[in-house]
Write an enzyme that holds these catalytic residues in place. Structure first.
Site, mmCIF file in Angstrom:
data_model
loop_
_atom_site.group_PDB
_atom_site.id
_atom_site.type_symbol
_atom_site.label_atom_id
_atom_site.label_comp_id
_atom_site.label_asym_id
_atom_site.label_seq_id
_atom_site.Cartn_x
_atom_site.Cartn_y
_atom_site.Cartn_z
ATOM 1 N N HIS A 34 0.860 -1.184 0.000
ATOM 2 C CA HIS A 34 0.000 0.000 0.000
ATOM 3 C C HIS A 34 0.906 1.246 0.000
ATOM 4 O O HIS A 34 2.037 1.195 0.490
ATOM 5 C CB HIS A 34 -0.828 -0.055 1.293
ATOM 6 C CG HIS A 34 -1.917 0.948 1.381
ATOM 7 N ND1 HIS A 34 -1.713 2.225 1.853
ATOM 8 C CD2 HIS A 34 -3.241 0.867 1.087
ATOM 9 C CE1 HIS A 34 -2.863 2.879 1.844
ATOM 10 N NE2 HIS A 34 -3.793 2.079 1.389
ATOM 11 N N ASP A 77 2.474 -5.027 8.027
ATOM 12 C CA ASP A 77 1.328 -4.127 7.898
ATOM 13 C C ASP A 77 0.078 -4.996 8.092
ATOM 14 O O ASP A 77 -0.303 -5.770 7.210
ATOM 15 C CB ASP A 77 1.359 -3.480 6.504
ATOM 16 C CG ASP A 77 0.099 -2.679 6.203
ATOM 17 O OD1 ASP A 77 -0.860 -2.713 7.012
ATOM 18 O OD2 ASP A 77 0.049 -2.032 5.137
ATOM 19 N N GLN A 102 -5.110 -5.056 7.035
ATOM 20 C CA GLN A 102 -6.176 -5.910 6.485
ATOM 21 C C GLN A 102 -6.176 -7.316 7.083
ATOM 22 O O GLN A 102 -6.925 -8.170 6.629
ATOM 23 C CB GLN A 102 -6.038 -6.005 4.951
ATOM 24 C CG GLN A 102 -6.097 -4.674 4.223
ATOM 25 C CD GLN A 102 -7.457 -3.990 4.304
ATOM 26 O OE1 GLN A 102 -8.451 -4.585 4.750
ATOM 27 N NE2 GLN A 102 -7.522 -2.734 3.890
ATOM 28 N N LYS A 116 -10.803 0.018 10.803
ATOM 29 C CA LYS A 116 -11.050 -1.127 9.917
ATOM 30 C C LYS A 116 -11.481 -2.354 10.713
ATOM 31 O O LYS A 116 -11.633 -3.442 10.167
ATOM 32 C CB LYS A 116 -9.793 -1.455 9.105
ATOM 33 C CG LYS A 116 -9.393 -0.379 8.094
ATOM 34 C CD LYS A 116 -8.238 -0.851 7.257
ATOM 35 C CE LYS A 116 -7.526 0.266 6.529
ATOM 36 N NZ LYS A 116 -8.287 0.860 5.441
ATOM 37 N N CYS A 130 -4.877 2.639 -3.600
ATOM 38 C CA CYS A 130 -3.593 3.075 -3.015
ATOM 39 C C CYS A 130 -2.495 2.036 -3.266
ATOM 40 O O CYS A 130 -1.642 1.799 -2.391
ATOM 41 C CB CYS A 130 -3.715 3.379 -1.531
ATOM 42 S SG CYS A 130 -4.818 4.728 -1.174
HETATM 43 N N1 C6P Z 1 -6.515 0.825 2.780
HETATM 44 C C1 C6P Z 1 -8.441 0.627 1.345
HETATM 45 O O1 C6P Z 1 -7.892 -0.388 0.925
HETATM 46 P P1 C6P Z 1 -5.076 4.006 7.108
HETATM 47 O O2 C6P Z 1 -5.651 4.847 6.014
HETATM 48 O O3 C6P Z 1 -3.836 4.616 7.667
HETATM 49 O O4 C6P Z 1 -6.068 3.630 8.150
HETATM 50 O O5 C6P Z 1 -4.669 2.609 6.443
HETATM 51 C C2 C6P Z 1 -3.696 2.578 5.444
HETATM 52 C C3 C6P Z 1 -3.534 1.195 4.895
HETATM 53 C C4 C6P Z 1 -2.346 0.531 5.095
HETATM 54 N N2 C6P Z 1 -2.150 -0.720 4.676
HETATM 55 C C5 C6P Z 1 -3.100 -1.402 4.033
HETATM 56 C C6 C6P Z 1 -2.843 -2.809 3.601
HETATM 57 C C7 C6P Z 1 -4.333 -0.784 3.796
HETATM 58 O O6 C6P Z 1 -5.281 -1.463 3.158
HETATM 59 C C8 C6P Z 1 -4.557 0.547 4.214
HETATM 60 C C9 C6P Z 1 -5.836 1.265 3.909
HETATM 61 C C10 C6P Z 1 -7.766 1.441 2.396
HETATM 62 O O7 C6P Z 1 -9.550 0.982 0.941
HETATM 63 C C11 C6P Z 1 -7.593 2.860 1.936
HETATM 64 S S1 C6P Z 1 -6.684 2.944 0.431
#
Ligand code: C6P
Length: 417
Positions: free
Chosen positions: A131, A210, A213, A236, A375
């Protein structure tokens, strides 16, 4: 329905929607079918009530006052750290640092660890699935320090090439940072093996997972993974926006300098010098997200009560069903690995129809999905596409939701014929 009553009927997911006030909402006169859970999840009443209760009953700043309200707020805020530690099996609650989100947690690592411990010629290993919240901070730190970024390549089946990864590891490797689950393809990466190979090469390599998800959808145990750091977002996993977590091994957090400076992260300040507070406060400068921490704790209690294993099983079942049902649509192509190697994220294209148009038509059916690059622009370029449509599941989704998606996609094809 109270979460306490759920234990005896743990796998009866069809009633879970009742815990979520937003599920009564209509979109264009249709019942809401929310399938953008990888972006953010909906919130159950227990989370909203926990946050309301803070503001209604004991709103005060933490760590700052010998009074009843401040004491209650401080206890609640610290209990939230304990709850997170238990949820991911951290060795100590001191290893839990609250940030704004995954992105801020990753920036904290890049700026505090990366900027201070990387030098010219060092190597950072990321994957082609990452990401932007990993790619961009590490690219910036690589530019500042002269370190080099190497990427674990993607195989044709949407999984990472771990043989190639093994060959990327060298005496120059200092950081390995990989998403546990890809938000764009749903791939579950074998981060335990990735960390084991890295530490087998050199125990000082920093392994970052990370978990944005994965933590909301499966049991994640930092000691079992033996990762050095884990990052994820509260919003999330049924929690509020504005709170995320960095979990780190204590000996590493101890040697890292603070990322943000100010109140609460200090031990003593003179006009000339400052000594820093102990963990985790060293990394939590200023007034923290107190109501959000209480909301996150309520979310963790709720998820724990259902059981992370049950949640994963439920989503696997939905994923298998969606693959079967959606594959029946002519011109629909699903990206990413087969259902055994992926979580509840399904990315697809529909021949001749732009993902944004698909999102708009589905919205008219009351169905919320996401379309775009998610992203993960380098990954989309690699796949030779500009974006996909994506549905992503959580505990309140049902097979009926997937049937409605199929019907709406067929409608899309009629509109754009
Ligand atoms: N993905 C989506 O897939 P934040 O915005 O900081 O809470 O999370 C960032 C982030 C980091 N790593 C992974 C694997 C992610 O999927 C995400 C956030 C969202 O819709 C927004 S692009």
């Amino acid at each position: 329905m109270q979460p306490e009553t759920r234990k005896s009927e743990m796998t009866h997911f069809e009633h879970i929607k009742e815990d979520f006030p937003i599920s009564r909402r209509k979109i264009h006169g249709k019942r809401l079918v929310y399938l953008d859970n990888a972006a953010t999840t909906q919130k159950p009443s227990v989370v909203l009530q926990a946050m309301d209760r803070f503001y209604l009953v004991f709103n005060a700043n933490v760590h700052r006052g010998a009074n009843t309200l401040a004491e209650e707020a401080t206890i609640g805020y610290e209990q939230a750290h304990h709850a997170v530690a238990k949820f991911v099996n951290a060795k100590s609650w001191k290893e839990v640092i609250f940030t704004k989100n995954t992105t801020e947690a990753m920036n904290l690592l890049a700026y505090s660890w990366g900027l201070n411990f990387l030098k010219q010629g060092d190597e950072i290993i990321l994957s082609q699935l990452e990401h932007h919240s990993s790619l961009v901070p590490w690219q910036q730190i690589a530019k500042k320090t002269g370190a080099k970024i190497l990427y674990i390549p993607l195989l044709d089946d949407g999984t990472l090439n771990l043989i190639a990864y093994k060959n990327l590891l060298s005496k120059n490797t200092k950081v390995v940072c990989v998403a546990h689950v890809s938000n764009a393809l749903g791939t579950i990466n074998d981060v335990k093996t990735i960390a084991k190979l890295a530490h087998g090469k050199n125990k000082d390599i920093i392994c970052i997972v990370d978990g944005a998800q994965s933590v909301p959808h499966m049991k994640v145990d930092v000691q079992d993974l033996d990762c050095d750091f884990l990052v994820f977002s509260g919003h999330k996993m049924l929690g509020p926006t504005g709170i995320g977590c960095l979990i780190g091994k204590q000996h590493l957090l101890e040697i890292m300098p603070p990322f943000l400076y100010g109140g609460d992260m200090i031990s003593e300040v003179t006009f000339e010098e400052t000594t820093f507070n102990e963990l985790p406060w060293k990394f939590e400068a200023g007034t923290p997200p107190i109501a959000e921490a209480l909301g996150l704790k309520a979310a963790i209690d709720y998820l724990t009560n259902i059981g992370m294993g049950n949640i994963q099983k439920h989503e696997q079942e939905l994923t298998r069903y969606a693959h079967k049902i959606l594959s029946e649509i002519p011109g629909l192509k699903i990206f990413g690995p087969s259902t055994e190697k992926k979580s509840g994220v399904i990315s697809f294209t529909l021949e001749g129809i732009h993902p944004h148009d698909i999102s708009t038509i589905l919205d008219r059916h009351g169905i919320i999905i996401r379309g775009g690059h998610h992203c993960a622009m380098p990954l989309m370029n690699l796949l030779g596409i500009t974006g996909t449509s994506r549905i992503s599941f959580y505990i309140y989704n049902t097979k009926e939701d997937i049937d409605l998606v199929k019907k709406a996609l067929l409608d899309c094809q009629r509109v754009f014929k």
